[in-house]
Write a protein that holds these residues in place. Structure first.
Motif, PDB file in Angstrom:
ATOM      1  N   PHE A 164     -15.579 -66.956  34.773  1.00 52.88           N
ATOM      2  CA  PHE A 164     -14.284 -66.214  34.698  1.00 52.88           C
ATOM      3  C   PHE A 164     -13.244 -65.834  34.926  1.00 52.88           C
ATOM      4  N   LEU A 165     -12.325 -66.095  34.530  1.00 50.92           N
ATOM      5  CA  LEU A 165     -11.260 -66.310  35.268  1.00 50.92           C
ATOM      6  C   LEU A 165     -10.407 -65.100  35.888  1.00 50.92           C
ATOM      7  N   CYS A 166      -9.746 -64.384  37.010  1.00 55.15           N
ATOM      8  CA  CYS A 166      -9.908 -63.291  37.201  1.00 55.15           C
ATOM      9  C   CYS A 166      -8.240 -63.325  37.776  1.00 55.15           C
ATOM     10  N   ALA A 167      -7.851 -62.285  37.267  1.00 52.72           N
ATOM     11  CA  ALA A 167      -6.068 -62.001  37.746  1.00 52.72           C
ATOM     12  C   ALA A 167      -6.353 -61.688  39.000  1.00 52.72           C
ATOM     13  N   SER A 168      -6.712 -61.436  39.628  1.00 51.60           N
ATOM     14  CA  SER A 168      -6.989 -60.973  41.202  1.00 51.60           C
ATOM     15  C   SER A 168      -7.842 -60.792  42.609  1.00 51.60           C
ATOM     16  N   ARG A 169      -7.810 -61.084  43.578  1.00 48.17           N
ATOM     17  CA  ARG A 169      -9.145 -61.108  44.637  1.00 48.17           C
ATOM     18  C   ARG A 169      -9.508 -59.316  43.746  1.00 48.17           C
ATOM     19  N   SER A 170      -8.818 -58.682  43.824  1.00 52.79           N
ATOM     20  CA  SER A 170      -9.511 -56.894  43.052  1.00 52.79           C
ATOM     21  C   SER A 170     -10.579 -57.379  42.066  1.00 52.79           C
ATOM     22  N   VAL A 171      -9.386 -58.072  41.276  1.00 56.14           N
ATOM     23  CA  VAL A 171     -10.708 -58.576  40.008  1.00 56.14           C
ATOM     24  C   VAL A 171     -12.011 -58.796  40.466  1.00 56.14           C
ATOM     25  N   MET A 172     -11.768 -59.881  40.652  1.00 50.51           N
ATOM     26  CA  MET A 172     -13.099 -60.796  41.026  1.00 50.51           C
ATOM     27  C   MET A 172     -13.981 -59.864  42.082  1.00 50.51           C
ATOM     28  N   LYS A 173     -13.731 -58.993  43.153  1.00 51.37           N
ATOM     29  CA  LYS A 173     -14.392 -58.588  43.844  1.00 51.37           C
ATOM     30  C   LYS A 173     -15.143 -57.243  43.211  1.00 51.37           C
ATOM     31  N   ASP A 174     -14.381 -56.873  41.621  1.00 52.36           N
ATOM     32  CA  ASP A 174     -15.007 -55.490  41.453  1.00 52.36           C
ATOM     33  C   ASP A 174     -15.950 -56.422  40.016  1.00 52.36           C
ATOM     34  N   LEU A 175     -16.179 -57.427  40.335  1.00 50.14           N
ATOM     35  CA  LEU A 175     -16.566 -58.151  39.174  1.00 50.14           C
ATOM     36  C   LEU A 175     -18.146 -58.434  39.392  1.00 50.14           C
ATOM     37  N   LYS A 185     -19.192 -68.305  39.374  1.00 50.23           N
ATOM     38  CA  LYS A 185     -18.721 -68.253  37.797  1.00 50.23           C
ATOM     39  C   LYS A 185     -17.326 -67.289  37.942  1.00 50.23           C
ATOM     40  N   LEU A 186     -16.374 -67.522  38.795  1.00 46.05           N
ATOM     41  CA  LEU A 186     -15.885 -66.277  39.602  1.00 46.05           C
ATOM     42  C   LEU A 186     -13.830 -67.724  39.959  1.00 46.05           C
ATOM     43  N   ARG A 187     -13.124 -68.099  39.594  1.00 44.73           N
ATOM     44  CA  ARG A 187     -12.033 -68.272  39.834  1.00 44.73           C
ATOM     45  C   ARG A 187     -10.792 -67.445  39.536  1.00 44.73           C
ATOM     46  N   VAL A 188     -10.275 -67.172  40.781  1.00 46.69           N
ATOM     47  CA  VAL A 188      -8.911 -66.058  40.596  1.00 46.69           C
ATOM     48  C   VAL A 188      -7.614 -67.058  39.910  1.00 46.69           C
ATOM     49  N   GLU A 189      -7.062 -66.516  38.717  1.00 44.23           N
ATOM     50  CA  GLU A 189      -5.490 -67.421  37.924  1.00 44.23           C
ATOM     51  C   GLU A 189      -4.892 -65.733  37.934  1.00 44.23           C
ATOM     52  N   PRO A 190      -3.488 -65.500  38.727  1.00 43.42           N
ATOM     53  CA  PRO A 190      -3.026 -64.597  38.617  1.00 43.42           C
ATOM     54  C   PRO A 190      -1.975 -64.958  36.754  1.00 43.42           C
ATOM     55  N   PRO A 191      -1.778 -63.716  36.651  1.00 47.33           N
ATOM     56  CA  PRO A 191      -1.349 -64.159  35.375  1.00 47.33           C
ATOM     57  C   PRO A 191      -0.181 -64.987  35.518  1.00 47.33           C
ATOM     58  N   ALA A 192       0.606 -65.502  34.592  1.00 51.78           N
ATOM     59  CA  ALA A 192       1.954 -66.448  34.117  1.00 51.78           C
ATOM     60  C   ALA A 192       3.067 -65.456  33.839  1.00 51.78           C
ATOM     61  N   VAL A 193       3.932 -66.154  34.895  1.00 53.89           N
ATOM     62  CA  VAL A 193       5.479 -65.416  34.247  1.00 53.89           C
ATOM     63  C   VAL A 193       6.637 -66.157  34.538  1.00 53.89           C
ATOM     64  N   LYS A 194       7.445 -66.784  32.775  1.00 55.78           N
ATOM     65  CA  LYS A 194       8.499 -66.974  33.145  1.00 55.78           C
ATOM     66  C   LYS A 194       9.714 -66.785  33.017  1.00 55.78           C
ATOM     67  N   ILE A 195      10.515 -66.400  34.161  1.00 57.53           N
ATOM     68  CA  ILE A 195      12.193 -66.286  33.883  1.00 57.53           C
ATOM     69  C   ILE A 195      13.122 -66.975  33.846  1.00 57.53           C
ATOM     70  N   THR A 196      14.192 -66.968  32.389  1.00 57.71           N
ATOM     71  CA  THR A 196      14.789 -68.299  32.770  1.00 57.71           C
ATOM     72  C   THR A 196      16.459 -67.496  33.795  1.00 57.71           C
ATOM     73  N   PRO A 197      17.169 -68.946  34.112  1.00 60.61           N
ATOM     74  CA  PRO A 197      18.037 -68.937  34.811  1.00 60.61           C
ATOM     75  C   PRO A 197      19.172 -67.581  33.116  1.00 60.61           C
ATOM     76  N   GLU A 198      19.248 -68.263  32.078  1.00 59.80           N
ATOM     77  CA  GLU A 198      19.928 -67.380  31.387  1.00 59.80           C
ATOM     78  C   GLU A 198      19.210 -65.853  31.074  1.00 59.80           C
TER      79      GLU A 198
END
Length: 412
Positions: A164-175, A185-198
């Motif tokens: 299980f990849l958990c979006a945050s520590r709160s998610v990991m705690k709930d699981l 079976k738990l790893r934290v992996e937050p959402p990735a976001v890309k905002i370009t200079p343009e």
């Protein structure tokens, strides 16, 4: 590596956007992807341009003969539910069953090395595919939302997921606490976001348009909230915080609050601010096609969610250099504030305390915090996230191969 990605939807919302970005990054790293969308949506074409993409649920047709088939495959109670509401999980009509049967064989012939499910809502697709392939599920929901899943789909997700990849520590705690998922079976992996200079430049150039849209003057202070107007997102708490802040405001220019988004609570919220006499200062301008311009014009973003695994809005605010006020127990936004010194946390869902903190955090003349932007951007880089996730895929697949035969998929 051959990766089968299952996205629960193709709406222009957080999880499908993140999965699409991840797919593009994985392909750029040289991996081969096939994508299944549980249902089509606004981002469907973008998915199809990225990799071979299949729609799981494509036909709304479901008649009595389909109900009989469902009763034989599962149980009569589910069949009755499907006849009443064909859009439920596992309720496949004849056309969808024929298509998914062909798709299942096609996927089996392709022989994916790993299945990546972008939320806990993909368990029905996993069941129907019935593959002997290791599964990684990215959990972007907190305990209450997961518990609200239908029992069959929840059982599939919990029993068949290898990691299980958990979006945050709160998610990991709930699981861990609510569903007894082992720490291994738990790893934290937050959402990735890309905002370009343009995109940044376009947003800055449109600040004047924001002023025109919201009827702001240059000395006015803007505070933003964003997301669907539903109870979980706490727009009522946003209004309560605004009332407190407006009562305390004595700075130059006006203090204006604006929530970007639409939803079931819109009319009630407009009535509330009208009754309070603050409708000119607390605005609900709806969904905006270019929200980044509003963020760059804002002095702060309020994350008022009662339950939110890691709101994309909070990440985008930080990447755009705008501080965040959030509730300490509301979910993943607390990770952002703590890890990146991205704003203030408020205890006990105290909206009045949040309103009091607004005046401490912002001024009418504040400038965008470019250092905050750099910190948050480094921590949510899509390329780095994809590399970490693929490394995990390789580890999970390797472990599964060493312990063959892998767990057998079982019909629910």
């Amino acid at each position: 590596m051959r990766i089968l990605m299952i996205s629960h939807a193709a709406d222009r919302t957080g999880a499908p956007i993140s999965a699409l970005q991840l797919a593009r990054e994985m392909i750029s790293l040289g991996h081969e992807l096939t994508i299944i969308l549980r249902r089509d949506g606004e981002l469907g074409e973008a998915y199809r341009e990225t990799a071979p993409t299949h729609i799981w649920r494509d036909s709304p047709q479901f008649d009595l003969s389909d109900g009989l088939s469902t009763a034989l495959r599962f149980d009569p109670l589910l069949a009755i539910k499907c006849v009443r509401s064909p859009d439920r999980p596992y309720c496949l009509g004849r056309q969808d069953r024929q298509r998914t049967t062909r798709l299942r064989q096609e996927i089996r012939n392709w022989k994916p090395d790993i299945i990546y499910a972008n939320t806990t809502h993909c368990g029905d697709v996993v069941d129907e595919l019935d593959l002997d392939t290791p599964i990684v599920t990215h959990v972007r929901e907190m305990g209450p939302t997961i518990r609200a899943l239908d029992a069959r789909r929840l059982k599939s997700t919990m029993n068949k997921t290898d990691m299980f990849l958990c979006a945050s520590r709160s998610v990991m705690k709930d699981l861990s606490q609510d569903f007894s998922v082992p720490d291994a079976k738990l790893r934290v992996e937050p959402p990735a976001v890309k905002i370009t200079p343009e995109q940044m430049a376009v947003a800055d150039a449109a600040r004047g348009d924001v002023n025109d849209d919201l009827k702001l003057g240059d000395p006015d202070t803007l505070i933003i909230g964003a997301g669907s107007l539903i109870p979980r997102k706490g727009p009522d708490l946003f209004v309560e915080a605004a009332k407190t802040a407006l009562d305390r405001h004595d700075g130059a220019g006006r203090l204006v609050f604006a929530w970007l988004g639409d939803g079931e609570m819109m009319q009630n919220l407009k009535h509330t601010v009208h009754e309070a006499g603050i409708e000119s200062d607390v605005l609900f301008p709806g969904v905006k096609a270019r929200p980044y311009a509003y963020f760059r014009r804002a002095s702060a973003v309020l994350i008022t969610s009662r339950e939110d695994p890691y709101p994309r809005v909070a990440i985008e605010a930080g990447m755009l250099g705008v501080p965040v006020l959030a509730f300490a127990d509301g979910g993943g936004a607390a990770d952002l504030v703590r890890n990146y010194e991205a704003g203030h946390l408020i205890a006990d869902f105290d909206a009045k305390a949040m309103g009091r903190d607004v005046s401490a955090l912002v001024t009418a003349s504040r400038t965008v915090d470019e250092n905050l932007s750099k910190r948050v951007s480094r921590g949510h880089n899509p390329s780095a996230s994809a590399s970490r996730i693929v490394a995990l895929f390789e580890s999970v697949a390797s472990t599964a191969h060493q312990t063959e035969p892998h767990k057998k998929a079982t019909k629910p």
